[in-house]
Design a protein around this motif. Sequence first.
Motif, mmCIF file in Angstrom:
data_model
loop_
_atom_site.group_PDB
_atom_site.id
_atom_site.type_symbol
_atom_site.label_atom_id
_atom_site.label_comp_id
_atom_site.label_asym_id
_atom_site.label_seq_id
_atom_site.Cartn_x
_atom_site.Cartn_y
_atom_site.Cartn_z
ATOM 1 N N ASP A 61 -5.386 21.139 27.438
ATOM 2 C CA ASP A 61 -5.417 19.927 27.671
ATOM 3 C C ASP A 61 -6.183 19.484 28.650
ATOM 4 O O ASP A 61 -6.092 20.088 30.024
ATOM 5 N N HIS A 62 -7.179 18.565 28.593
ATOM 6 C CA HIS A 62 -8.073 18.270 29.885
ATOM 7 C C HIS A 62 -7.863 16.447 30.130
ATOM 8 O O HIS A 62 -8.582 16.025 29.399
ATOM 9 N N LEU A 63 -7.255 16.264 31.106
ATOM 10 C CA LEU A 63 -7.015 14.886 31.409
ATOM 11 C C LEU A 63 -6.437 13.819 30.356
ATOM 12 O O LEU A 63 -6.962 12.856 30.470
ATOM 13 N N LYS A 64 -5.968 14.634 29.458
ATOM 14 C CA LYS A 64 -5.342 13.629 28.138
ATOM 15 C C LYS A 64 -6.576 13.408 27.233
ATOM 16 O O LYS A 64 -6.578 12.541 26.372
ATOM 17 N N TYR A 65 -7.922 13.542 27.737
ATOM 18 C CA TYR A 65 -9.039 13.073 27.056
ATOM 19 C C TYR A 65 -9.260 14.042 25.598
ATOM 20 O O TYR A 65 -9.683 13.484 24.621
ATOM 21 N N SER A 66 -9.160 15.443 25.909
ATOM 22 C CA SER A 66 -9.512 16.294 24.845
ATOM 23 C C SER A 66 -8.966 17.472 25.156
ATOM 24 O O SER A 66 -8.317 17.726 26.267
ATOM 25 N N ARG A 67 -8.993 18.675 24.320
ATOM 26 C CA ARG A 67 -8.654 19.814 24.634
ATOM 27 C C ARG A 67 -9.925 20.719 24.827
ATOM 28 O O ARG A 67 -10.825 20.969 24.059
#
Length: 216
Positions: A61-67
């Motif tokens: 997970d990256h900052l809830k933007y994407s994986r």
Amino acid sequence: MKHYAVRAIMARALSMVAVAVVAACTPLQVVTHSVTQTEASVPVGQYMLDAHHWSITFDVDHLKYSRFTMRFDRATAQLDWNAGGLDKSSVAVAIDAASVDTNVPLLDKLVKGDNMFDVAQYPQIRFVSTGFERTGEARGKLTGNLTIRGATEPVTLNVVFNGFGPDPLTKQNTLGFSAEGSFSRSKFGLGTWYPAVGDDVHVRIQAEFDRPLAGT
């Protein structure tokens, strides 16, 4: 300059070999090619990871933007296929940690650095299977010990045996598998950048293993 010239020559040579192999295989052989998921039909023996047909990716997970996805470009693996199929067989995998590829050169450097994989001190990521629990025909849960950055923790992968058959191009006995699972990166001392970068790492694997046909 010489280094790049050598690489170019090697690339052309490999390309010519690939063309020759494909040319030796008739369209009928490719069209009629089939595999079986019948585990009893697989010859017992040692199979090695096909160097050209595999992929191992981690996503997080990256900052809830994407994986965010990273892949590894170099790995070796040995599959010991025993009578009894998946239930009785084992696999050992070694991944070159320095081959991690995020598609972002600066991030590659950070991930390889001493705050994450620390590839200078821990050059390999290893997985050694310890057991298998069948969940259906040609599938099950593969447990094993994963070692990253010198820390070893148990992990479980959901594995599907895609099938077995002689490869129409190489003529080698070939087995195909898909697998996926997850692990907590903090358990391996990889907590850097949390919580901006999630703790749960999802693993996806596609792999072909092969060995020469008897008498070749």
